[in-house]
Scaffold this motif. Structure first.
Motif, PDB file in Angstrom:
ATOM      1  N   ALA A  98      21.224  16.174   5.641  1.00 37.28           N
ATOM      2  CA  ALA A  98      19.959  16.170   5.403  1.00 37.28           C
ATOM      3  C   ALA A  98      19.390  14.509   5.854  1.00 37.28           C
ATOM      4  CB  ALA A  98      19.733  16.096   3.730  1.00 37.28           C
TER       5      ALA A  98
ATOM      6  N   LEU B 259      33.514  10.219  -0.584  1.00 42.25           N
ATOM      7  CA  LEU B 259      31.985  10.242  -0.665  1.00 42.25           C
ATOM      8  C   LEU B 259      31.179   8.983  -0.522  1.00 42.25           C
ATOM      9  CD1 LEU B 259      30.170  12.830  -1.115  1.00 42.25           C
ATOM     10  CD2 LEU B 259      29.892  12.267  -3.455  1.00 42.25           C
TER      11      LEU B 259
ATOM     12  N   PHE C  51      22.482   6.978   3.367  1.00 44.91           N
ATOM     13  CA  PHE C  51      21.307   5.950   2.682  1.00 44.91           C
ATOM     14  C   PHE C  51      20.967   5.196   3.964  1.00 44.91           C
ATOM     15  CE2 PHE C  51      23.453   6.010  -1.691  1.00 44.91           C
ATOM     16  CZ  PHE C  51      22.697   6.937  -1.856  1.00 44.91           C
TER      17      PHE C  51
ATOM     18  N   LEU D 209      15.148  17.327   2.156  1.00 50.15           N
ATOM     19  CA  LEU D 209      15.854  16.592   0.940  1.00 50.15           C
ATOM     20  C   LEU D 209      16.041  17.253  -0.162  1.00 50.15           C
ATOM     21  CD1 LEU D 209      14.411  12.822   1.459  1.00 50.15           C
ATOM     22  CD2 LEU D 209      16.646  13.800   2.378  1.00 50.15           C
TER      23      LEU D 209
ATOM     24  N   THR E  40      15.749  20.483  -0.429  1.00 48.48           N
ATOM     25  CA  THR E  40      16.717  21.613  -0.262  1.00 48.48           C
ATOM     26  C   THR E  40      18.053  21.212  -0.389  1.00 48.48           C
ATOM     27  OG1 THR E  40      15.098  22.540   1.405  1.00 48.48           O
ATOM     28  CG2 THR E  40      17.422  23.484   1.643  1.00 48.48           C
ATOM     29  N   MET E  41      18.524  20.100   0.187  1.00 47.57           N
ATOM     30  CA  MET E  41      19.813  19.617  -0.165  1.00 47.57           C
ATOM     31  C   MET E  41      20.323  19.323  -1.526  1.00 47.57           C
ATOM     32  SD  MET E  41      21.390  16.688  -1.094  1.00 47.57           S
ATOM     33  CE  MET E  41      20.674  15.117  -0.399  1.00 47.57           C
TER      34      MET E  41
ATOM     35  N   PHE F 225      20.816  22.764  -3.198  1.00 42.43           N
ATOM     36  CA  PHE F 225      21.844  23.073  -2.937  1.00 42.43           C
ATOM     37  C   PHE F 225      23.065  22.498  -3.699  1.00 42.43           C
ATOM     38  CE2 PHE F 225      25.843  22.371  -0.490  1.00 42.43           C
ATOM     39  CZ  PHE F 225      26.337  23.668  -0.526  1.00 42.43           C
ATOM     40  N   VAL F 226      23.029  21.159  -3.950  1.00 43.22           N
ATOM     41  CA  VAL F 226      24.084  20.463  -4.664  1.00 43.22           C
ATOM     42  C   VAL F 226      24.226  20.663  -6.053  1.00 43.22           C
ATOM     43  CG1 VAL F 226      24.510  18.008  -5.420  1.00 43.22           C
ATOM     44  CG2 VAL F 226      24.255  18.415  -2.854  1.00 43.22           C
TER      45      VAL F 226
ATOM     46  N   LYS G 169      25.458  24.338  -6.239  1.00 45.20           N
ATOM     47  CA  LYS G 169      26.973  24.162  -5.946  1.00 45.20           C
ATOM     48  C   LYS G 169      27.706  23.635  -7.165  1.00 45.20           C
ATOM     49  CE  LYS G 169      30.107  24.733  -2.504  1.00 45.20           C
ATOM     50  NZ  LYS G 169      30.515  25.923  -1.921  1.00 45.20           N
ATOM     51  N   TYR G 170      27.387  22.648  -7.929  1.00 43.37           N
ATOM     52  CA  TYR G 170      28.171  21.723  -8.596  1.00 43.37           C
ATOM     53  C   TYR G 170      27.590  21.912  -9.934  1.00 43.37           C
ATOM     54  CZ  TYR G 170      30.083  19.976  -4.427  1.00 43.37           C
ATOM     55  OH  TYR G 170      30.842  19.908  -3.317  1.00 43.37           O
TER      56      TYR G 170
ATOM     57  N   HIS H 128      31.539  15.022 -10.993  1.00 48.90           N
ATOM     58  CA  HIS H 128      30.526  14.722  -9.642  1.00 48.90           C
ATOM     59  C   HIS H 128      29.424  13.801  -9.917  1.00 48.90           C
ATOM     60  CE1 HIS H 128      33.408  16.758  -7.023  1.00 48.90           C
ATOM     61  NE2 HIS H 128      33.209  17.910  -7.991  1.00 48.90           N
TER      62      HIS H 128
ATOM     63  N   VAL I 290      28.051  12.347  -6.672  1.00 52.71           N
ATOM     64  CA  VAL I 290      27.034  13.285  -6.042  1.00 52.71           C
ATOM     65  C   VAL I 290      25.902  13.492  -6.719  1.00 52.71           C
ATOM     66  CG1 VAL I 290      26.848  15.908  -5.479  1.00 52.71           C
ATOM     67  CG2 VAL I 290      29.091  14.731  -5.581  1.00 52.71           C
TER      68      VAL I 290
ATOM     69  N   THR J 142      23.843  10.313  -6.008  1.00 50.22           N
ATOM     70  CA  THR J 142      23.254  10.380  -4.803  1.00 50.22           C
ATOM     71  C   THR J 142      21.997  11.387  -4.697  1.00 50.22           C
ATOM     72  OG1 THR J 142      25.189   9.780  -3.957  1.00 50.22           O
ATOM     73  CG2 THR J 142      23.727  10.723  -2.246  1.00 50.22           C
TER      74      THR J 142
END
Lengths: 110, 189
Positions: A19, A81, A89, B124, B126-127, B130-131, B134-135, B142, B145, B148
């Motif tokens: 992304a 990660l 970033f 961004l 969409t990501m 998804f995250v 998924k999690y 996480h 994750v 972020t």
């Protein structure tokens, strides 16, 4: 996918990096297209929308391709990660700068 | 009381897709904040998780709807070049703005920033969606994750807000209008 009770973070890393890469490509092409008439013509995929059609389409294609490849490589794996997010970033920061017109104008000497 | 076809498409682009997308981005930030601040907190039910997924998918659809309708419907009307002989650039918003040094900045800064930065928001989010899907349910393992995802969602919200804000302000300066007329209400006798 799961190691013990832990879910691997590779799929998240791939999505995050892809992304931010897509956003960076968007920023780079926005500036490059503004500075080159040849590139502007090349990026005009749909004439009424102009070069924005090509800039956004290429960025989306790069984003999805990077996501697909990254997901294939990292899915089910636990990756560093912190490093991936650090790179993401940086890409995102650069993308934000490049999409701000005064920065693009500065780089192109306008 | 009337609006034009282009007014209607602009409203759908900005208020329906764009406005709801921004609200959904804020909702995701609240969701993420909640999951980060609760350690081993309340688990969602199956129905709750399904609703959360529907919300995330709807947010992504709204985001892409906003940028695609903007780029392929509204923007071509905005940047249309008047045919030779047209002396009144009123129906050509970009030309109208550039014709006056006092309004040119709305295009050279506002539109040129908006037209590019806007695309970052759906990419961004969409990501992020998804995250989150998924999690889901493994947030505690996480946290990085999710942390972020918070940063990316904030950037998406900022990008979307820039696009929406400039879109509204530019449309006030030089509205995208024209096309067929739609009667919303009969006038007073």
């Amino acid at each position: 996918m799961k190691a013990g009770n832990l879910v691997a973070n590779g799929a998240a890393g791939a999505a995050i990096l892809a992304a931010s890469l897509g956003c960076l490509v968007l920023g780079v092409l926005a500036v490059a297209g503004d500075g080159s008439k040849a590139l502007t013509r090349l990026l005009t995929f749909y004439r009424p929308t102009g070069p924005l059609s090509g800039v956004s389409t290429v960025a989306i294609v790069v984003w999805l391709a990077a996501w697909l490849v990254g997901n294939r490589v990292w899915r089910g794996k636990t990756i560093a990660l912190g490093k991936v997010c650090g790179a993401a970033f940086v890409f995102l920061g650069l993308a934000l700068l490049l999409t701000f017109p005064p920065v693009g104008d500065l780089l192109l000497g306008k | 009381m009337q609006i034009t076809g282009r007014d209607l498409v602009t409203i759908i682009h900005g208020m329906l897709f764009g406005g709801l997308f921004l609200m959904a981005c804020f909702g995701v930030l609240v969701l993420l904040h909640g999951s980060l601040s609760s350690r081993g907190g309340a688990e969602l039910t199956v129905a709750g998780r399904r609703r959360e997924r529907i919300f995330l998918v709807a947010m992504v659809v709204l985001g892409w709807g906003a940028v695609l309708s903007g780029a392929y419907f509204v923007y071509p009307w905005y940047r249309a070049i008047p045919p030779a002989g047209v002396t009144n650039p009123g129906a050509y918003p970009q030309r109208l703005l550039l014709a006056d040094p006092h309004t040119a900045g709305w295009h050279t800064l506002g539109m040129e920033w908006k037209e590019h930065v806007a695309w970052m928001a759906p990419i961004l989010m969409t990501m992020v969606a998804f995250v989150l899907m998924k999690y889901e349910g493994v947030g505690e393992e996480h946290r990085r994750v999710r942390s972020t995802a918070v940063v990316f969602a904030l950037v998406a919200l900022l990008a979307g807000a820039v696009a929406a804000g400039f879109g509204a302000l530019i449309d006030k300066q030089a509205p995208v209008t024209g096309g067929s007329t739609i009667n919303l209400m009969r006038g007073a006798r």
